[in-house]
Design an enzyme around this catalytic site. Structure first.
Site, PDB file in Angstrom:
ATOM      1  N   GLN A  78       0.842  -1.201   0.000  1.00 46.41           N
ATOM      2  CA  GLN A  78       0.000   0.000   0.000  1.00 46.41           C
ATOM      3  C   GLN A  78       0.879   1.253   0.000  1.00 46.41           C
ATOM      4  OE1 GLN A  78      -3.480  -0.276   0.227  1.00 46.41           O
ATOM      5  NE2 GLN A  78      -3.620   1.902  -0.071  1.00 46.41           N
ATOM      6  N   PHE A  79       1.342   1.674  -1.180  1.00 49.36           N
ATOM      7  CA  PHE A  79       2.223   2.841  -1.253  1.00 49.36           C
ATOM      8  C   PHE A  79       1.543   4.111  -0.780  1.00 49.36           C
ATOM      9  CE2 PHE A  79       0.034   3.618  -5.195  1.00 49.36           C
ATOM     10  CZ  PHE A  79       0.122   4.990  -5.399  1.00 49.36           C
ATOM     11  N   THR A  80       0.214   4.167  -0.802  1.00 49.09           N
ATOM     12  CA  THR A  80      -0.488   5.392  -0.404  1.00 49.09           C
ATOM     13  C   THR A  80      -0.346   5.707   1.084  1.00 49.09           C
ATOM     14  OG1 THR A  80      -2.605   4.261  -0.112  1.00 49.09           O
ATOM     15  CG2 THR A  80      -2.161   5.216  -2.291  1.00 49.09           C
TER      16      THR A  80
END
Length: 149
Positions: A78-80
């Site tokens: 989950q890069f966000t």
């Protein structure tokens, strides 16, 4: 490195209308990597995650780990988690580049798999994550050794 940990009764991740990872009782973990992250953060947080005592014992106290209850992990990249929201549109410039983040995610999965059964989402894919949060219990773990003095 950031982990958003949710204690779940069950959880799954779907890509292109196909379930690619699914667990019953355990932890669904969103996993994000920042620009400074290395294997050192992965080593530290994988151990911490496995030993984190957030499941109830016979007295109802959070005193058991996912390993103690024979639970499983669902790890979802989950890069966000590294989104900055100073403006209305998030900026992700502090997230680690996809190639290096994929390598660290794979290493994190490997480290966790040494101690417990692990299912995963797919790095870079559009995923639908379903879960039943148990408690609810949600914990945030972060570690960036480059900031330690």
């Amino acid at each position: 490195m950031k982990l958003v940990i949710q204690r779940v009764a069950n959880a799954s991740v779907e890509v292109d209308n196909e379930i690619i990872g699914q667990i019953d009782k355990g932890l669904m973990v969103l996993v994000g990597f920042g620009q400074n992250d290395t294997a050192k953060e992965v080593d530290y947080l994988s151990k911490k995650l496995i030993k984190l005592r957030i499941f109830p014992d016979e007295n109802g106290r959070m005193n058991k780990s996912v390993q103690d209850i024979s639970g499983k992990l669902l790890l979802v990249p989950q890069f966000t988690l590294y989104g900055k929201t100073k403006k209305n549109r998030p900026s992700f410039h502090k997230a680690l580049n996809p190639d290096d983040a994929t390598k660290l995610f794979d290493y994190f999965v490997e480290k966790c798999s040494n101690d417990i059964e692990v299912e995963t989402g797919e790095f870079g894919a559009y995923m639908k994550v379903n879960l039943i949060n148990d408690g609810p219990v949600t914990i945030l773990l972060e570690k960036d050794f480059s900031e330690d003095d």
